[in-house]
Scaffold this motif. Structure first.
Motif, mmCIF file in Angstrom:
data_model
loop_
_atom_site.group_PDB
_atom_site.id
_atom_site.type_symbol
_atom_site.label_atom_id
_atom_site.label_comp_id
_atom_site.label_asym_id
_atom_site.label_seq_id
_atom_site.Cartn_x
_atom_site.Cartn_y
_atom_site.Cartn_z
ATOM 1 N N ARG A 551 0.832 -1.199 0.000
ATOM 2 C CA ARG A 551 0.000 0.000 0.000
ATOM 3 C C ARG A 551 0.874 1.260 0.000
ATOM 4 N NH1 ARG A 551 -5.140 0.305 2.206
ATOM 5 N NH2 ARG A 551 -4.398 1.918 3.649
ATOM 6 N N ALA A 552 1.938 1.252 0.826
ATOM 7 C CA ALA A 552 2.839 2.407 0.895
ATOM 8 C C ALA A 552 3.530 2.643 -0.449
ATOM 9 C CB ALA A 552 3.888 2.185 1.989
ATOM 10 N N MET A 553 3.947 1.562 -1.099
ATOM 11 C CA MET A 553 4.590 1.684 -2.413
ATOM 12 C C MET A 553 3.634 2.293 -3.443
ATOM 13 S SD MET A 553 6.592 -1.924 -2.941
ATOM 14 C CE MET A 553 7.937 -2.467 -1.913
ATOM 15 N N ILE A 554 2.424 1.767 -3.481
ATOM 16 C CA ILE A 554 1.450 2.225 -4.498
ATOM 17 C C ILE A 554 1.063 3.680 -4.249
ATOM 18 C CG2 ILE A 554 -0.875 1.859 -5.409
ATOM 19 C CD1 ILE A 554 -0.513 -1.139 -4.878
ATOM 20 N N LYS A 555 0.842 4.041 -2.987
ATOM 21 C CA LYS A 555 0.507 5.436 -2.671
ATOM 22 C C LYS A 555 1.655 6.372 -3.073
ATOM 23 C CE LYS A 555 -2.662 4.669 1.235
ATOM 24 N NZ LYS A 555 -2.874 4.881 2.693
ATOM 25 N N ALA A 556 2.882 5.910 -2.840
ATOM 26 C CA ALA A 556 4.050 6.743 -3.150
ATOM 27 C C ALA A 556 4.188 7.005 -4.644
ATOM 28 C CB ALA A 556 5.323 6.078 -2.616
ATOM 29 N N SER A 557 3.579 6.153 -5.462
ATOM 30 C CA SER A 557 3.743 6.284 -6.913
ATOM 31 C C SER A 557 2.697 7.203 -7.547
ATOM 32 C CB SER A 557 3.664 4.901 -7.570
ATOM 33 O OG SER A 557 2.335 4.385 -7.507
ATOM 34 N N GLU A 558 1.805 7.776 -6.739
ATOM 35 C CA GLU A 558 0.737 8.621 -7.304
ATOM 36 C C GLU A 558 1.333 9.782 -8.098
ATOM 37 O OE1 GLU A 558 -3.515 10.525 -5.906
ATOM 38 O OE2 GLU A 558 -1.798 10.725 -4.545
ATOM 39 N N GLY A 559 0.846 9.940 -9.311
ATOM 40 C CA GLY A 559 1.309 11.029 -10.170
ATOM 41 C C GLY A 559 2.627 10.744 -10.870
ATOM 42 N N LEU A 560 3.296 9.670 -10.477
ATOM 43 C CA LEU A 560 4.582 9.310 -11.091
ATOM 44 C C LEU A 560 4.446 8.047 -11.940
ATOM 45 C CD1 LEU A 560 6.897 9.851 -7.960
ATOM 46 C CD2 LEU A 560 6.528 11.432 -9.865
ATOM 47 N N ASN A 561 3.781 7.060 -11.349
ATOM 48 C CA ASN A 561 3.501 5.792 -12.041
ATOM 49 C C ASN A 561 4.759 5.160 -12.645
ATOM 50 O OD1 ASN A 561 0.660 5.834 -11.505
ATOM 51 N ND2 ASN A 561 0.446 7.395 -13.093
ATOM 52 N N ASN A 562 5.850 5.232 -11.903
ATOM 53 C CA ASN A 562 7.091 4.581 -12.361
ATOM 54 C C ASN A 562 7.494 3.432 -11.450
ATOM 55 O OD1 ASN A 562 7.689 6.322 -10.246
ATOM 56 N ND2 ASN A 562 9.726 6.864 -11.014
ATOM 57 N N LEU A 563 6.537 2.913 -10.671
ATOM 58 C CA LEU A 563 6.800 1.831 -9.720
ATOM 59 C C LEU A 563 6.707 0.465 -10.388
ATOM 60 C CD1 LEU A 563 7.031 0.615 -6.779
ATOM 61 C CD2 LEU A 563 4.519 0.813 -6.681
ATOM 62 N N ARG A 564 7.670 -0.389 -10.053
ATOM 63 C CA ARG A 564 7.605 -1.823 -10.389
ATOM 64 C C ARG A 564 7.846 -2.587 -9.092
ATOM 65 N NH1 ARG A 564 10.653 -3.966 -15.448
ATOM 66 N NH2 ARG A 564 12.315 -4.211 -13.916
ATOM 67 N N VAL A 565 7.055 -3.613 -8.851
ATOM 68 C CA VAL A 565 7.164 -4.405 -7.619
ATOM 69 C C VAL A 565 7.791 -5.754 -7.958
ATOM 70 C CG1 VAL A 565 5.903 -5.519 -5.740
ATOM 71 C CG2 VAL A 565 5.160 -3.284 -6.582
#
Length: 758
Positions: A551-565
């Protein structure tokens, strides 16, 4: 014999110099073994001769004057065979050589044993007797044991030049090498300054307090002084470190908080009525003992931090200010200590610091982390070095190989100066590649990403031209705390990483604890931790931890959308299915809270042999695959990479490892899924060329190695790389493969790239 041996070792240890030590040894051994002669011959590698340096029973005037060539006499035979020689009629032996100056003609029995230190012959120890007899097994074993003890004493004397002073030689001191662990890469040449802690906690005794209140007041004042001292030392480093790196000093200050160490010492004073010094010792040693028992190397190193803080508080309690007078550090300072700490590092002006050496500690020590950030060559864990005797001597620090050289010869100094100059020039040349792509001469492009843990890694990675993050170790923020970080705390940490690299992708590995990584507040004690409860196994057993992190990872990616898990330690499709279910659930929950975030890409790490044979099944469930070559290698070869006894069996270029890597790449491409490597092999220029030829779509590595890898890739053709790969895949031996790769890159003009870090 054991008691006699213990007494001799104790007496030798207290000797003021090598001459005294040798005289003690020959006298005590002659007495203990009831022989008529005991002598020590030291081997001079320059002249290839054995020099008589101490004797009881032979002519004392022969000491320092009589010598034998390396192949001469029974002494030479002991040295060349590197094993004991035990004869009952020495003059009748074909190798016997009579030395008239020693007066040894009446002695028939001879027992000689080699003196060897770290595979290097130091000399020969001899006992002799008039009667014709062979010394028995217990006598031989005793002399072998004494020679092993003496070897370390002689090596220490070499390091300080004591051998030459003793023998009256005026030639240049012989360089002596000591091995440790690489702490920070680079070469440092300079003058040793030995720094000792300001106080000794172990020597504090318990004493009943006259007034507990007064002792608490004394302790509070010392605690505040220690806080001020740490802040002052941190301020000295602030010009050399980015603000993110200074977070390590926040760890120190949090330990010194009134509610942490301070609270426990106050409680101990009041409950036991012990004076402040005694209560402090009890609390600190309790902490130290707790940390030292931990399996995890990183956390075990925190014992050093606690002990450093304890000694600083003690120094203020005792009324001594370690920093009242300015130390006179040399302009080319090599800082040496029994156990270096970040606070000690701050005491030396950065402009004077050329290298760091710590007798204790490892590459996971806080001081090693800071040294890497500052670019100071560092060697840790040099346990055999006589560090107290090195003050003022010249020293070479080889942070690439984890070695130091005391009193270097002109030749050795010139060799390392050339490496230093070449490395500096190479860094300048590689800097121009920063904004250029990693593209072969025939147009094949491969992205180079980085592995990170601290925010400082991210900033430094961008300076080196990184195009993304292939592995962000999320366990690092967990290790820096004394509890699980909250969802909000995690979100802020992850946001920093994502923002730093945006719009480039950041691959965050879910919490990977267990094995060689554990948390103080979540201990995992197992007989075989590397095959135990670790990685995804832990977090799936604790979905509350896993869900908060996702949840913390996904929230942190708001507006950036450069997250990969990325999911670590995957061994079956069931684990992937279960993890994906939780990730989709976390994403839905975050959307319900009003966050506008995309579902991140999800991948799995291939680091268990079972996963190698399930590439199709695993790949069909996720968006990407990433090989953790470090763990995959150790599991394929059944070698614990942290165990020095089998370290030489951990071979990244083992044929089985290379064939598994090729199979993974082929399997991923067969189902149209991208595959990368995020282990140390990707950061090795030789390994990077092979992986590119195998078809890996991206390589992720330490930021330090990225420019070198890019330089090599830009200098070769893909066709050449594939021919090299086909050649090495037919070879049957890791050393032969390594030599072939090395020779091929040198012929291609990359000897300069692979040289210093080889």
């Amino acid at each position: 014999m054991l008691d006699i041996l213990r007494r001799i070792v104790q007496e030798v240890s207290s000797a003021t110099d090598l001459s005294d030590a040798l005289n003690v040894v020959v006298a005590r051994i002659r007495e203990a073994m009831h022989t008529e002669v005991c002598s020590v011959y030291l081997f001079d590698a320059d002249s290839k001769r054995y020099v008589l340096m101490a004797t009881e029973g032979l002519n004392p005037e022969a000491v320092g004057r009589v010598s034998l060539s390396s192949s001469q006499g029974l002494v030479g035979l002991v040295g060349s065979r590197e094993e004991p020689i035990n004869v009952d009629n020495a003059p009748a032996h074909p190798k016997f050589h009579f030395l008239s100056e020693t007066g040894e003609d009446p002695f028939l029995s001879f027992l000689g044993v080699p003196i060897i230190h770290h595979k290097r012959l130091m000399g020969v120890m001899v006992v002799q007797q008039r009667d014709s007899r062979q010394f028995d097994e217990s006598e031989e074993a005793f002399l072998v044991t004494m020679s092993a003890q003496l070897a370390g004493v002689i090596a220490h004397a070499e390091a300080t030049g004591n051998i030459l002073e003793m023998s009256g030689h005026t030639k240049e001191r012989r360089s002596t090498r000591f091995n440790g662990a690489p702490g920070a890469p680079g070469v440092g040449i300079g003058t040793v300054y030995v720094l000792s802690p300001p106080a000794d906690l172990s020597g504090v005794v318990d004493r009943e307090a006259e007034s507990a209140d007064e002792e608490v007041q004394r302790f509070d004042a010392a605690l505040q002084a220690a806080r001020d001292e740490v802040r002052a030392l941190a301020a000295k480093l602030s010009g050399e470190l980015r603000p993110e790196e200074m977070a390590l000093f926040d760890v120190y200050l949090s330990m010194l908080d009134d509610n942490a160490l301070g609270a426990e010492v106050r409680t101990r004073i009041r409950e036991t009525n012990n004076w402040a010094q005694g209560a402090l010792r009890q609390v600190v040693m309790q902490y130290v003992g707790h940390f030292q028992l931990m399996e995890d190397v990183y956390l075990r190193e925190r014992a050093t931090d606690i002990l450093d803080l304890g000694t600083r508080i003690l120094a203020h309690l005792q009324g001594s200010d370690a920093h009242a007078q300015e130390r006179d550090f040399p302009a080319d300072c090599i800082l040496v200590s029994e156990e270096l700490t970040p606070a000690m590092l701050g005491e030396v002006p950065a402009s004077k610091l050329r290298g760091l050496v710590s007798v204790k500690g490892s590459s996971n020590s806080h001081v090693a982390i800071l040294a890497r950030a500052m670019g100071v060559p560092t060697v840790m864990g040099v346990v055999d070095v006589p560090y107290t005797q090195l003050h003022g001597l010249e020293l070479i620090v080889d942070g690439y190989r984890g070695q130091i050289f005391s009193s270097p010869t002109d030749e050795l100094r010139q060799q390392y100066q050339a490496i230093y100059d070449e490395e500096q020039a190479l860094q300048q040349d590689l800097q121009i590649l920063r904004d250029l792509p990693a593209e072969t001469r025939d147009g094949y492009r491969i992205p180079l990403w980085v592995n990170t843990g601290l925010i400082t890694d991210a900033v430094r990675s961008l300076d080196r031209g990184a195009e993304g993050v292939g592995l962000y170790r999320t366990e690092v923020p967990f290790m820096m705390k004394d509890r699980f970080p909250s969802e909000n705390e995690q979100q802020k940490i992850y946001r920093q990483q994502l923002e730093t690299f945006a719009p480039a992708p950041v691959t965050m590995r879910t919490l990977d604890i267990g094995g060689d990584k554990s948390l103080t507040y979540f201990p995992i004690n197992e007989a075989n931790p590397f095959l135990g409860w670790r990685g995804i196994r832990v977090t799936l057993d604790h979905p509350e931890i896993f869900l908060v992190q996702i949840r913390a990872m996904i929230k942190a990616s708001e507006g950036l959308n450069n997250l990969r898990v990325m999911l670590p330690m995957i061994s079956s499709v069931n684990e992937v299915d279960e993890a994906l279910h939780l990730i989709y659930r976390a994403h839905a929950e975050v959307l319900e809270e009003g966050f506008d975030v995309e579902m991140p890409q999800v991948g799995v790490m291939i680091e268990i042999p079972a996963a190698v044979y399930q590439i199709r099944e695993l790949g069909q469930r996720v968006d990407f695959l990433s090989v953790g070559s470090n763990d995959l290698t150790q599991y394929l070869l059944a070698v614990d990479r942290n165990n020095p006894r089998v370290a030489d069996l951990y071979q990244a270029f083992h044929p089985a490892v290379l064939n598994a890597l090729k199979q993974i790449a082929d399997g991923a491409h067969a189902i149209g899924k991208p595959v990368s490597v995020c282990g140390e092999l990707a950061g090795n220029p030789m390994g990077a060329v092979l992986l590119m030829a195998m078809g890996y779509d991206m390589l992720s590595m330490n930021a330090t190695n990225l420019p070198k890898v890019k330089s090599v890739i830009r200098g070769v053709n893909m066709a050449w790389a594939k021919d090299l790969m086909q050649q090495v895949l037919t070879l049957e031996s890791a050393p032969v493969i390594t030599a072939t790769l090395q020779l091929s890159l040198e012929k291609a003009g990359f000897g300069r790239i692979i040289g210093p870090a080889r």
